[in-house]
Design a protein around this motif. Sequence first.
Motif, mmCIF file in Angstrom:
data_model
loop_
_atom_site.group_PDB
_atom_site.id
_atom_site.type_symbol
_atom_site.label_atom_id
_atom_site.label_comp_id
_atom_site.label_asym_id
_atom_site.label_seq_id
_atom_site.Cartn_x
_atom_site.Cartn_y
_atom_site.Cartn_z
ATOM 1 N N THR A 1 -104.444 61.220 -21.617
ATOM 2 C CA THR A 1 -104.693 60.855 -23.017
ATOM 3 C C THR A 1 -104.374 62.021 -23.937
ATOM 4 O O THR A 1 -103.735 61.859 -24.974
ATOM 5 C CB THR A 1 -106.168 60.440 -23.202
ATOM 6 O OG1 THR A 1 -106.444 59.310 -22.379
ATOM 7 C CG2 THR A 1 -106.447 60.083 -24.660
ATOM 8 N N LEU A 2 -104.811 63.214 -23.539
ATOM 9 C CA LEU A 2 -104.567 64.409 -24.346
ATOM 10 C C LEU A 2 -103.086 64.732 -24.448
ATOM 11 O O LEU A 2 -102.567 64.997 -25.541
ATOM 12 C CB LEU A 2 -105.324 65.595 -23.735
ATOM 13 C CG LEU A 2 -105.097 66.976 -24.374
ATOM 14 C CD1 LEU A 2 -105.460 66.948 -25.853
ATOM 15 C CD2 LEU A 2 -105.896 68.040 -23.645
ATOM 16 N N LEU A 3 -102.387 64.689 -23.322
ATOM 17 C CA LEU A 3 -100.969 65.069 -23.304
ATOM 18 C C LEU A 3 -100.076 64.038 -23.991
ATOM 19 O O LEU A 3 -98.919 64.335 -24.302
ATOM 20 C CB LEU A 3 -100.510 65.291 -21.864
ATOM 21 C CG LEU A 3 -101.116 66.526 -21.183
ATOM 22 C CD1 LEU A 3 -100.828 66.527 -19.692
ATOM 23 C CD2 LEU A 3 -100.568 67.796 -21.831
ATOM 24 N N ASN A 4 -100.598 62.837 -24.223
ATOM 25 C CA ASN A 4 -99.839 61.832 -24.972
ATOM 26 C C ASN A 4 -99.902 62.069 -26.478
ATOM 27 O O ASN A 4 -99.188 61.421 -27.243
ATOM 28 C CB ASN A 4 -100.352 60.425 -24.652
ATOM 29 C CG ASN A 4 -99.870 59.931 -23.299
ATOM 30 O OD1 ASN A 4 -98.847 60.388 -22.796
ATOM 31 N ND2 ASN A 4 -100.593 59.006 -22.698
ATOM 32 N N GLU A 5 -100.770 62.999 -26.900
ATOM 33 C CA GLU A 5 -100.851 63.347 -28.318
ATOM 34 C C GLU A 5 -99.710 64.303 -28.675
ATOM 35 O O GLU A 5 -99.065 64.884 -27.803
ATOM 36 C CB GLU A 5 -102.201 64.012 -28.623
ATOM 37 C CG GLU A 5 -103.414 63.139 -28.374
ATOM 38 C CD GLU A 5 -103.519 62.006 -29.376
ATOM 39 O OE1 GLU A 5 -102.917 62.098 -30.458
ATOM 40 O OE2 GLU A 5 -104.212 61.012 -29.076
#
Length: 274
Positions: free
Chosen positions: A152-156
Amino acid sequence: MIKKVIIGTTVALLLAACSSKETGNNNHQKSIEKGLDAVAENDFAKAEALFELSVEDNPNDQTTKAYLKQVLLIRQANEDVGNDKVEERIEVLKKAEKYEKGSKVISTKAEEQIKSLTVSKKTEETYRQLFDEAEALAKKANYKDSNDKLTTLLNEDLDNYSDIQQVAEALKKINSAEIEKKAKAEQKLAGKDEHSTVTQPTEKAYDPYEWAPGVKEAFEADLVKQQYADSVDTIRYEKSQVYNNQGFYTVYAQMDGVEMYVVTVNVKTGDYHG
């Protein structure tokens, strides 16, 4: 005749002086206008140079000096670009925004940067909290849940948060390696179970979470010695995982009266990490 010549010369000198003064005032005003145009284009280096020229043309103009000081403050804030200096940058920009006798145009630019930095700071805090949650899960060997949060974080959009992106990618690789290792261990154990002989009823069943003789006592003593626990009585265990048919406990203990995660320990060897 001589008197007329003197009067004529005096008038000419006065006219020349007035013309020079008017030219200086024109240059002074043009520098101010060009400086404000540069501010509108966010070219604060150019604005600084133009305001400096304007001050040189008219050193007594306090307004232009105020404009120059505002721009210098904005440039100072823009040079302090470290993630740990956001608060300092905002404080400098507030000085530029509220500078006495300053330009409304320059104040507006300072205000825009304050708003942008504030939003960026809140975004960074959200991303760091998400990473901290993922890291906490990994420490408890919940690698899959940890990786879900990291995904989820790396998709930001982390273009402006490269340090967060780097540690998130590194942790995700570690988690993935642990997940793969666990899967292989379970497959290997399942294969052994299929080909193993039936255990005799009188034989004690093997328990991967049973401590090897003397291991628990030695481990707990070392934990207290290393000041990872206030005392042996404050140590608490939770089953974590089985690897190579050896059980691992997640260990919690009180330090200075507060319980927290300490290490993960192998019940057969006493090896621990955390």
